[in-house]
Design a protein around this motif. Structure first.
Motif, mmCIF file in Angstrom:
data_model
loop_
_atom_site.group_PDB
_atom_site.id
_atom_site.type_symbol
_atom_site.label_atom_id
_atom_site.label_comp_id
_atom_site.label_asym_id
_atom_site.label_seq_id
_atom_site.Cartn_x
_atom_site.Cartn_y
_atom_site.Cartn_z
ATOM 1 N N ASN A 182 22.809 -2.623 -18.419
ATOM 2 C CA ASN A 182 21.449 -2.563 -17.908
ATOM 3 C C ASN A 182 21.473 -2.605 -16.381
ATOM 4 O O ASN A 182 22.159 -3.433 -15.781
ATOM 5 N N SER A 183 20.746 -1.687 -15.734
ATOM 6 C CA SER A 183 20.772 -1.613 -14.266
ATOM 7 C C SER A 183 20.222 -2.875 -13.612
ATOM 8 O O SER A 183 20.547 -3.183 -12.465
ATOM 9 N N SER A 184 19.382 -3.626 -14.343
ATOM 10 C CA SER A 184 18.820 -4.855 -13.767
ATOM 11 C C SER A 184 19.889 -5.936 -13.569
ATOM 12 O O SER A 184 19.692 -6.871 -12.799
ATOM 13 N N VAL A 185 21.040 -5.786 -14.281
ATOM 14 C CA VAL A 185 22.110 -6.776 -14.129
ATOM 15 C C VAL A 185 22.680 -6.737 -12.725
ATOM 16 O O VAL A 185 23.049 -7.773 -12.156
ATOM 17 N N PHE A 186 22.731 -5.551 -12.122
ATOM 18 C CA PHE A 186 23.360 -5.397 -10.815
ATOM 19 C C PHE A 186 22.360 -5.514 -9.657
ATOM 20 O O PHE A 186 22.756 -5.402 -8.503
ATOM 21 N N SER A 187 21.078 -5.691 -9.966
ATOM 22 C CA SER A 187 20.083 -5.903 -8.909
ATOM 23 C C SER A 187 19.831 -7.400 -8.776
ATOM 24 O O SER A 187 19.284 -8.026 -9.675
ATOM 25 N N ASP A 188 20.258 -7.947 -7.657
ATOM 26 C CA ASP A 188 20.170 -9.384 -7.382
ATOM 27 C C ASP A 188 20.767 -10.197 -8.536
ATOM 28 O O ASP A 188 20.058 -10.915 -9.246
#
Length: 469
Positions: A182-188
Motif C-alpha cells: 500500500n502506497s500509504s505505508v511509505f508516506s510518513d
C-alpha cells in the motif's frame, strides 16, 4: 616506656547514655519527629515478625543525611556502630534493604512534603517564620550519571528523518521483485506502517518458500531463489529500520519538551555549570533545584529539568501553597521576565525581581551610551542620528514553549522631504522605511521595579536576599 595494653577483647558494662550529650542533634530530631501526628506515619514491615515504625526510620534517615551519608549500606553500618543510633534503636539491627525500601516508599507516598508542611506550620505557630516575604533562588546540581552518555533532540530528529527516507527507498526495490505494498505505508512511515510492511514481506517470502518446495513446478527455480535472497535482505533491512524507529520514538518520549537527557539517568538534562574546570563550556547532566526560604529556613523546594531559572518560577509558585500566600517574592535577575511579573501581579504578590539590565542602567555612563530616546508624551522615539520614529502598529510574538504572547508596538520614521539628508538615513539599504519595535508593557514593568528598588523598605528586603540565599 610505653604502658602495657591488653589487646584482647574485655567485657565491660558501660552506660552509653553518659556518652551522648543532651544537646546532640539526634535528640532534637527525635523530639520533633515524635511530636508529629500519627496520621503521617504507618508501621513499616521488616520480614514477617519484626516491625519498624516510620518514625524511627525518618529519624535515622535525617540523622544520616545531616552527616552527609546517603548510601543505604553506609546507613546500615552507621546503625551498628554509632552510639547515638544504638541507643535510638535499642541495639536493633536494620538491614540496608529495609532502609532502601523505605527511602523509595516515602518518595511515592509524599511523606517528605507532609513533613515539610508540618515543619512550616510549627515554625509559623512559633512565629519563627511568616508569609510576608519569600526568597527564591536556584542552583544546578550534578546528576549521578555518565556525563558522556547523552541523547540530543536535534540528532534524534535528524536520524529519524534519514531513516524515513531509507524506508521510502524500499518501495521501488520491492516493486522490482513483484511485491506490491500500500502506497500509504511509505508516506510518513510510523511503527504500525512498518509492521504492515514487514508482514507483507514475510507473507511474500512464505509464498516463495512454498513454491520452491513443490516438486512439479515449471517456474525457473534459480530465478526464484535469487528473488528470495533479495527479499530476505530487504526484510532484514526493514526489521532493522523498524527497531531503530522504535528506539528513536522512545528517545523522543523521554525527551518530552527537553533538548537532551542522559542515557544512565533519563530524568537528568545536560546543563552548563558554574564550576567549569576545563573552561570550555562543557555541559553535564544535572537538575535545577529551586529553593524558597524565609528567615533562614527552607519553606519549600522543587526540582526541575529546565536549566533556566526564569522558566521555573511559575510552576514553582503553582506547586507551593506557601508561595501563593506570600506578600512579596524576592529573586535575582535570572527570574526577571515579563511573564513572571504578570503572573505574580495576577496573584496579588509583590514581585521584587531584578531584570537583566537593571544593574547596568544604574551606572552613570549608561544614559550617555543610549542610542534611542523615548518620549512618553508623544509616544515617539529619536535615534542617535536625529531620526524621529512614530507609532505605526502592533506586532505579536508567540512563545510556544511557555504559552505566552508578547505584544510589541511598531514605530517607523516620519516622512521627510526630498533633499533632506535625514530621509536617506530613515531608509534601509533596500530603500524601505526602517522599523523599530518596542514592548511598552515590559517598559512599564521595568520602571515600576526600578522605582520599588529605590525605596528604602524594598532595598532592605532585597539586600537580605544575599543572606537568605
Amino acid at each position: 616506656m610505653q604502658p602495657h595494653y591488653n589487646t584482647t577483647f574485655t567485657e565491660m558494662n558501660i552506660n552509653l547514655n553518659s556518652r551522648v550529650s543532651s544537646r546532640d542533634f539526634i535528640y532534637y530530631v527525635s523530639s520533633w519527629v515524635n511530636s508529629l501526628p500519627d496520621s503521617l506515619f504507618k508501621p513499616y514491615s521488616l520480614g514477617r515478625h519484626q516491625k519498624i515504625s516510620d518514625r524511627l526510620l525518618v529519624i535515622i534517615v535525617i540523622f544520616a543525611f545531616y552527616h552527609n551519608i546517603r548510601s543505604s549500606r553506609k546507613i546500615a553500618e552507621l546503625i551498628k556502630y554509632d552510639i547515638r543510633l544504638i541507643l535510638l534503636t535499642h541495639g536493633q539491627t536494620i538491614s540496608y534493604r529495609t532502609i532502601e525500601r523505605f527511602m523509595d516508599s516515602y518518595q511515592q507516598t509524599g511523606l517528605i512534603d507532609n513533613l515539610f508542611d508540618c515543619l512550616n506550620y510549627q515554625l509559623t505557630q512559633a512565629k519563627v517564620i511568616n508569609n510576608d516575604v519569600a526568597y527564591i533562588d536556584g542552583t544546578i546540581i550534578r546528576a549521578d550519571s555518565y556525563k558522556y552518555g547523552f541523547v540530543w533532540r536535534k540528532s534524534v530528529i535528524k536520524f529519524l528523518g534519514k531513516l524515513k527516507i531509507k524506508v521510502c527507498q524500499l518501495e521501488p526495490l520491492l516493486l522490482q521483485l513483484g511485491i506490491f505494498c500500500n502506497s500509504s505505508v511509505f508516506s510518513d512511515p510510523n511503527l504500525s506502517k512498518m509492521d504492515q510492511l514487514v508482514n507483507t514481506m514475510i507473507i511474500a517470502l512464505n509464498k516463495i518458500n512454498t513454491t520452491l518446495q513443490e516438486k512439479h513446478t515449471t517456474i525457473n527455480r534459480s530465478k526464484l531463489k535469487k528473488t528470495r535472497r533479495k527479499l530476505k535482505k530487504y526484510l532484514r533491512i526493514a526489521k532493522e529500520l523498524r527497531s531503530r524507529m522504535a528506539k528513536y520514538l522512545t528517545q523522543l518520549d523521554f525527551l518530552g519538551k527537553r533538548n537532551s537527557y542522559a542515557k544512565t539517568d533519563t530524568d537528568a538534562t545536560f546543563m552548563h555549570f558554574k564550576d567549569d574546570p576545563m573552561n570550555n563550556g562543557q555541559v553535564k547532566p544535572g537538575y535545577n533545584l529551586q529553593i524558597a526560604t524565609n528567615d533562614g529556613f527552607v519553606i519549600d523546594y522543587d526540582i526541575y529539568q529546565r536549566p533556566a531559572d526564569s522558566k521555573t518560577l511559575i510552576p514553582f509558585v503553582e506547586k507551593s501553597k506557601w508561595l501563593q500566600n506570600a506578600q512579596v517574592i524576592v529573586a535575582d535577575a535570572g527570574y526577571g521576565r515579563e511573564q513572571n511579573y504578570n503572573y505574580l501581579k495576577k496573584l496579588g504578590i509583590k514581585p521584587l525581581l531584578e531584570y537583566a539590565t537593571y544593574r547596568q542602567e544604574q551606572k552613570r555612563n549608561y544614559q550617555k551610551k543610549l542610542q534611542w530616546h523615548y518620549d512618553e508624551t508623544t509616544d515617539s522615539f529619536t535615534d542617535n542620528k536625529g531620526i524621529k520614529f512614530v507609532f505605526h502598529g502592533f506586532s505579536v510574538r508567540h512563545d510556544k514553549q511557555n504559552n505566552f504572547t508578547h505584544i510589541f508596538r511598531t514605530y517607523r520614521p516620519i516622512d521627510y522631504l526630498d533633499g533632506d539628508p535625514k530621509k536617506e538615513l530613515s531608509l534601509t539599504d533596500k530603500d524601505a522605511k526602517r522599523t523599530h519595535t518596542f514592548n511598552r508593557n515590559w517598559y512599564v514593568i521595568r520602571k515600576k521595579i526600578t522605582a520599588d528598588l529605590e525605596e528604602k523598605f524594598y532595598q532592605l528586603l532585597f539586600s537580605q536576599r544575599k543572606i537568605e540565599d
